[in-house]
Write a protein that holds these residues in place. Structure first.
Motif, mmCIF file in Angstrom:
data_model
loop_
_atom_site.group_PDB
_atom_site.id
_atom_site.type_symbol
_atom_site.label_atom_id
_atom_site.label_comp_id
_atom_site.label_asym_id
_atom_site.label_seq_id
_atom_site.Cartn_x
_atom_site.Cartn_y
_atom_site.Cartn_z
ATOM 1 N N ILE A 98 37.607 58.380 49.687
ATOM 2 C CA ILE A 98 38.902 57.804 49.293
ATOM 3 C C ILE A 98 38.906 57.592 47.785
ATOM 4 O O ILE A 98 39.828 58.011 47.075
ATOM 5 N N ALA A 99 37.846 56.957 47.290
ATOM 6 C CA ALA A 99 37.768 56.691 45.848
ATOM 7 C C ALA A 99 37.786 57.998 45.065
ATOM 8 O O ALA A 99 38.481 58.141 44.058
ATOM 9 N N PHE A 151 37.922 53.613 39.965
ATOM 10 C CA PHE A 151 37.430 54.192 41.219
ATOM 11 C C PHE A 151 36.148 54.980 41.036
ATOM 12 O O PHE A 151 35.431 55.233 41.989
ATOM 13 N N ILE A 156 41.276 59.590 44.979
ATOM 14 C CA ILE A 156 42.188 58.934 44.035
ATOM 15 C C ILE A 156 41.815 59.278 42.597
ATOM 16 O O ILE A 156 42.661 59.669 41.790
ATOM 17 N N SER A 157 40.526 59.180 42.284
ATOM 18 C CA SER A 157 40.075 59.468 40.920
ATOM 19 C C SER A 157 40.503 60.864 40.506
ATOM 20 O O SER A 157 41.061 61.071 39.427
ATOM 21 N N LEU A 180 27.488 53.027 44.769
ATOM 22 C CA LEU A 180 26.991 53.699 45.975
ATOM 23 C C LEU A 180 25.603 54.277 45.723
ATOM 24 O O LEU A 180 24.728 54.216 46.576
ATOM 25 N N VAL A 207 41.071 56.142 37.206
ATOM 26 C CA VAL A 207 39.891 56.998 37.313
ATOM 27 C C VAL A 207 38.642 56.166 37.052
ATOM 28 O O VAL A 207 37.666 56.232 37.800
ATOM 29 N N ILE A 243 32.739 53.105 41.686
ATOM 30 C CA ILE A 243 32.154 53.058 43.010
ATOM 31 C C ILE A 243 30.941 53.997 43.105
ATOM 32 O O ILE A 243 30.025 53.765 43.876
ATOM 33 N N LEU A 250 34.706 56.093 52.719
ATOM 34 C CA LEU A 250 35.157 55.199 51.643
ATOM 35 C C LEU A 250 34.928 55.864 50.288
ATOM 36 O O LEU A 250 35.780 55.809 49.405
ATOM 37 N N GLY A 251 33.781 56.497 50.150
ATOM 38 C CA GLY A 251 33.499 57.214 48.908
ATOM 39 C C GLY A 251 34.529 58.306 48.664
ATOM 40 O O GLY A 251 34.987 58.504 47.535
#
Lengths: 591, 345, 253
Positions: free
Chosen positions: A113-114, B324, A117-118, B331, B321, B327, A110-111
């Motif tokens: 994926i983010a 996302f 995209i970023s 985390l 940017v 996150i 999941l990390g």
């Protein structure tokens, strides 16, 4: 032998290919090679390590953009940009790994994926990286004074590097740290108990996979001489994962097969589907998605194992050579206290699993811990070995307080254990499984392994493992897959693995369960021999014949507390013990 | 920045935040019940919006063909199961639900001109087409490997996502579309204008959340789903099969997705692939809640909506940017506070 | 024949098992098991830890694949027995780990016991829940409390109550006395004895041999995956071989 011939034929075809193949095919093969590099990293991560990433395309992007920027704007030589790109990649991978890998296995994907995209949007929106139009005019690579410009020249560079990576990856996996990495998938708890730093092993595989992707990106930039964000998007990252799953996530050659299949299929589908559907668009993804689901349902291991079935391989497991014996720990004097548990209490929420438990184990004795189901014996074991620490009370090992230490730190101090539910890596040979036990007795890391400068130490570790296997009477099974052994023998493998750590205290959780009569007898002999050599043994066991015939002292637990302690005969005659085992309902009272 | 802009951005943020919150709830639900990380959640948003807009344009939406195709595949799988287990009595029912209902729906759509139907009927038709797709996807893609590891199920999710994106392009083309607003009311609050459609989105989301709450707290089926999430073995022993729970949770996820799509279709242009980013923003919210807590996930999702709307004002190019990258600290915080050595399946 | 030893040889046989075996991979956990239970009968399987008692119940409940002949309610069952199907036909298991829904109230846990009957169209769950509250008044007091906060004894009562709401024809109990204090054990066993009045057949797996033999009509002793002894409970209670199998007094080294 036949497989060597096949490999030779493959290499020869690779070498001679450019002399006969058309330009278009060479270009395709170049891309396959570049994708296979990324896929190879994912094999290491997904197939071997049991983790995954959708963000590999972003690492490819870092490799490509670093060199594109440094060579075009600052005029840096391409060969100098490679270390820079690798360093940036490693830093990002270490950071991402650090924040996600300590949690459940799904946080990393999941990390990523983010992150994928970023980074894609970042590439597209930062002015100095050329925005969505990208960077042009990247110089060609020069190798020994020759410019590598044409596709054919690049072909040799790409495939030579890829084969080098395949070789290093195989070396890496066939080593001390390689075994630790292979234990990540389904064996983390066991590996920790054998002293493996599993978070470190996870971060290593993730970083290595990222570095492979970065190298691919660096080559890509110099092949294309132009970069823009599109090839580094999340969907490309997903395609890399598809390659690995389709090819075979558990095999290094699966990466190349998968890259080939997906790349060629994509080429073909992009030609045909729009014509078939009468619209233009990337419709190949529909086929890819369905193909993936089909592969995961029907052939979870991918295509490579299916291919292998056509060419059954001979066993080529590592053979043990003569080597210097490893240094041994000096065992404490017979009769000296090894383990001392004082007033240990363990609570799970409101439930008290161990209540004020105390016990000692001395060198050269077998101490048995018995009691009815649910009495808290395994909890006690986990508390002693650091897997699930006590809530209060103290655990002293060799005089030192260890109740706050991790499982691997306790293992380092000379305590080794087996598990009630056998925890072996079923696909690995018995030899390799036992060698994991000797993990803490080696020093060389994965870099040594990749360059094969740890062969001497590796030989010593395998030699030690072989010695312990022979000692436990399993020599004839040494090269068999551990999972193919009957359960009784698997339990003995667990003991051999614990012994390979050279412990002074052995914790055995139900070692006789599932053993046949003769096997039990042999196990009893082995434990008596170990006791004679001065080892302390703490044993949880249900087979009372076995316990009473072997143990020097017995502790009986009930409701998490100590019910009785003493010599086997004393304990057997103790009315409280009889009641604990047969039930305490008074018959005269109607209940 | 003056108050008016703050109000405007806040209004925007809460509107998208409400949608992300709905999606976050669906993601937590699906994960808790089935261990599936449901990456294709966003595709249901896009399919809901685009199906409605197709109906309004008087076209037969591609989702109808998908429904018929998947229905036939499910019927095939279920009937071959029934044949192997000598449960022939089930065959008529299987055929009716998976083939009969979609064909009746198709017949109805062919008989009327969908563009002239009243809006609520269009919405109902949209949901009737999209929602069963959720359960069918569970049956075909996940049920055969329901016992696989979380990682394997995640890879299947990504495969489903990719296939649905491709199908979305095939069905709806590359152009985006908007639907007719449900209301053209607007309210004046001081200097700021509050759009009726925005209020509608927030209110409808709240209503759906409350309805879901009642479903889970008050109905036996809702409780059965929660029970499965808490204790799979316990639930099986009560006769709550994993397949039933899986189909139910996927149907709810599809309902939430399609409903969200219908809600935002009038205020945002939706393309065939817009759903993915929308769904992922729901994910960021769900991850803030550790994929386990519904209220924290919903609050996180609203935060994501606000962050997005304010960053689109300050640095519009970097909007994605920023969202996302949020996150990362989440985390980091979760990682530092969790002391859990996980044993992978 | 085991069935001839029953208390009431005319009552219909609820469960009949012939030559059952269960393997984990290459390991055979159970071999050649024969047992049967009649309506209204309490049959117990006792034996030391690790003998395969829990495996036996899991296999009967369809949680584990098994080989052999199993007929339930006179119907011969195929190889892939499904939990859901068995639940529908009145077979219930109260597992060793209880498997309660910890973050739900006692009442909701009981309600879910009626899930399958509700799904099949029955709407009598409120009455059956009241009957369970009559059997275990303690659960009525704790009605609103979360199951996860209950004491060990209350958890066992809830687990049994939840199974009873399903109106079982065969109730299988795995170690109901596990980890409980003696007074609570008495209460639980008293309830088990009283349950047979409703006609339910009970298969009781216990480590607490004395209590189990006292409450049951017939018993089987399971040792390392095989049935080593069987007979009326009263006889087995006096058999020295039972004690031997538990404490290993037979072999001195």
């Amino acid at each position: 032998m036949r497989n060597r011939l096949l490999l030779g034929a493959f290499l020869a075809a690779l070498a001679l290919g450019p002399l006969v193949l058309p330009e278009f095919t060479i270009t395709l093969l170049n891309y396959i090679g570049l994708y296979a590099m990324v896929a190879l990293g994912l094999v290491l991560l997904t197939g071997v390590g049991g983790l995954t990433s959708f963000g590999q395309a972003a690492f490819v992007g870092i490799g490509a953009y670093t060199t594109a920027y440094l060579t075009t704007v600052h005029g840096v030589s391409p060969w100098l940009t490679l270390p820079a790109a690798l360093a940036i990649t490693a830093a990002v991978a270490l950071f991402l790994g650090f924040i996600t890998l300590r949690m459940g296995g799904h946080y990393l994907p999941l990390g990523t994926i983010a992150w994928g995209i970023s980074l894609y949007f970042l590439f597209g929106n930062v002015d100095f990286l050329g925005g969505y139009t990208g960077i042009t005019g990247i110089p060609a690579l020069s190798l020994l004074g020759l410019e590598v410009k044409s596709g054919r020249e690049f072909y040799y560079l790409i495939w030579a590097m890829l084969l080098l990576l395949v070789l290093t990856t195989r070396n890496l996996l066939d080593s001390r740290e390689g075994r630790a990495i292979r234990a990540l998938k389904g064996g983390s708890l066991m590996a920790e108990a054998m002293g493996v730093n599993t978070p470190r092993a996870k971060i290593i595989v993730f970083t290595v996979a990222a570095l492979y992707a970065c190298l691919s990106g660096w080559l890509y930039a110099h092949l294309q001489r132009f970069v823009n964000p599109t090839p580094f998007s999340l969907s490309q990252g997903i395609e890399f994962l598809f390659m690995v799953v389709v090819g075979g996530a558990g095999h290094v050659w699966g990466a190349i097969l998968g890259a080939g299949v997906i790349t060629i299929l994509k080429q073909w589908l992009q030609d045909w589907l729009p014509r078939l559907l009468g619209q233009s668009g990337n419709f190949e993804v529909i086929v890819f998605g369905l193909l993936m689901i089909l592969v995961l349902h029907r052939a979870r291991e991918g295509l490579w194992p299916l291919l292998l079935r056509l060419f059954p391989a001979q066993a080529t497991r590592p053979r043990v050579a003569e080597a210097e014996p490893l240094a041994r720990r000096t065992l404490p004097d017979n009769g000296s206290v090894l383990l001392e548990v004082n007033n240990a209490t363990k609570r799970f929420g409101g439930l008290v699993a161990n209540d004020d438990m105390s016990l000692t184990v001395r060198a050269g004795e077998v101490m048995a811990l018995i009691g009815p189901n649910g009495a808290g014996k395994t909890t006690m074991f986990n508390a002693i070995s650091g897997i699930s620490p006590v809530s209060s009370g103290e655990v002293r090992f060799l005089g030192e307080r260890v109740e706050g230490l991790t499982a691997r730190d306790i293992a380092r101090r000379g305590m080794s254990r087996t598990f009630q539910h056998v925890r072996l890596l079923p696909a690995m040979s018995v030899l390799e499984n036992v060698a994991i036990g000797a993990h803490l007795r080696g020093r060389r890391n994965f870099l040594h392994a990749a360059c094969r400068t740890e062969r001497k130490e590796e030989a010593c570790l395998l030699h030690e493992a072989a010695l312990q296997i022979e000692r436990c009477g399993l020599a004839e099974h040494m090269y068999e897959a551990a999972g193919s052994l009957p359960l009784g023998k698997q339990r003995i493998v667990e003991i051999a693995r614990a012994l390979a750590a050279d412990p002074c205290l052995l914790l055995l959780d139900e070692p006789a369960a599932g053993l046949r009569y003769l096997e039990k007898k042999a196990l009893g002999e082995l434990l008596r021999r170990l006791r004679h050599e001065g080892m302390g043994i703490l044993l949880v066991e249900h087979d009372m014949d076995f316990v009473m015939g072997l143990a020097d002292r017995v502790v009986v637990m009930e409701f998490g507390q100590k019910l009785a302690e003493g010599l086997p005969e004393e304990v057997q005659r103790n009315p409280a013990v009889l009641e604990a085992y047969l039930g305490g309902v008074d018959e005269h009272d109607g209940y | 920045m003056d108050l008016q802009i703050v109000l405007l951005l806040g209004q925007d943020g809460i509107t998208s935040g409400a949608i992300y919150a709905l999606l976050a709830l669906a993601l937590v639900l699906v994960f808790a019940v089935t261990r599936v990380i449901f990456i294709p959640q966003g595709e249901f948003v896009a399919f809901g919006a685009l199906t409605l807009s197709s109906l309004q344009a008087g076209k037969l939406p591609g989702t109808l063909w998908l429904l018929i195709g998947l229905g036939a595949a499910v019927a095939f799988a279920d009937i071959s199961w029934a044949l192997r287990h000598h449960k022939m009595r089930r065959v008529p029912l299987i055929l009716f639900y998976n083939c009969g209902v979609p064909i009746l729906l198709a017949g109805y759509l062919l008989a009327v001109s969908p563009a002239t139907l009243p809006q609520p009927v269009q919405v109902a038709l949209t949901l009737a087409m999209v929602v069963p797709i959720g359960a069918m996807i569970y049956r075909l893609a996940y049920q055969p490997i329901a016992e696989a590891s979380v990682l394997m199920l995640l890879i299947v999710s990504v495969a489903v996502h990719v296939a649905l994106i491709g199908l979305g392009l095939l069905f709806f083309g590359a152009e985006g579309s908007r639907t007719t607003p449900f209301t053209d009311m607007s309210f004046q609050i001081g200097d700021a204008v509050l759009q009726g459609q925005t209020v509608l989105v927030v209110v409808a989301s709240l209503v759906l959340i409350v309805a879901l709450y009642f479903y889970f707290e008050r109905t036996i089926y809702g409780k059965a789903l929660r029970a499965t999430a808490m204790n799979r073995t316990g639930a099986r022993l009560m006769g709550i099969s994993a397949n039933l729970a899986g189909r139910l949770s996927f149907m709810l996820a599809a309902l939430i997705g399609a409903f969200s799509g219908v809600l935002i279709a009038p205020i945002t242009t939706i393309y065939y692939d817009s759903g993915f980013l929308i769904g992922l923003k729901g994910f960021v919210g769900a991850i803030i809640g550790g994929l386990a807590s519904y209220p924290i996930a919903a609050a996180g999702a609203i935060l994501v909506g606000l962050l997005e709307s304010f960053s689109s004002f300050y640095a519009s190019a970097f909007k994605e940017v920023i969202v996302f990258t949020l996150i990362i600290p989440v985390l980091l915080w979760r990682s530092l506070t969790s002391r859990h050595v996980e044993e992978e399946e | 024949m085991a069935t001839e030893l029953g208390e009431n040889p005319v009552a219909p046989v609820v469960l009949d098992v012939r030559d059952l075996s269960v393997s984990y991979g290459k390991v055979e956990a159970l071999r050649g098991i024969n047992l049967s239970i009649r309506k209204g009968e309490i049959v117990t399987v006792i034996g030391p830890n690790g003998a395969g008692k829990t495996t036996l119940l899991s296999a009967l409940m369809g949680l584990l694949p098994a080989k052999g002949d199993i007929s339930y309610l006179g119907e011969h069952q195929g190889t892939d027995r499904q939990v859901e199907h068995l639940v529908r036909h009145g077979m219930t298991l109260v597992p060793e780990r209880r498997e309660l829904f910890g973050e739900m109230s006692v009442e909701d846990n009981l309600l879910l016991g009626a899930f399958d009957r509700y799904r099949a169209g029955h709407r009598d769950h409120l009455e059956t829940m009241d009957q369970v509250y009559d059997i275990f008044p303690r659960l009525l007091e704790r009605r609103e409390q979360m199951a996860g906060t209950l004491s060990g004894g209350e958890r066992q009562m809830l687990a049994m109550g939840r199974a009873l709401v399903a109106k079982p024809k065969l109730l299988m109990l795995d170690e109901p006395s596990l980890g409980l204090a003696p007074l609570i054990i008495k209460e639980i066993f008293r309830t088990i004895a009283a349950l047979t009045k409703t006609g339910v057949a009970i298969l009781l797996v216990e480590q607490n041999a004395r209590a189990a033999l006292h409450v049951s009509d017939r018993a089987y002793v399971l040792e390392t995956g095989e049935i080593s002894l069987e007979g009326p409970s009263k006889e087995l209670a006096r058999d020295p071989r039972v004690i031997e199998s538990y404490l290993g007094l037979g072999h001195r080294h």
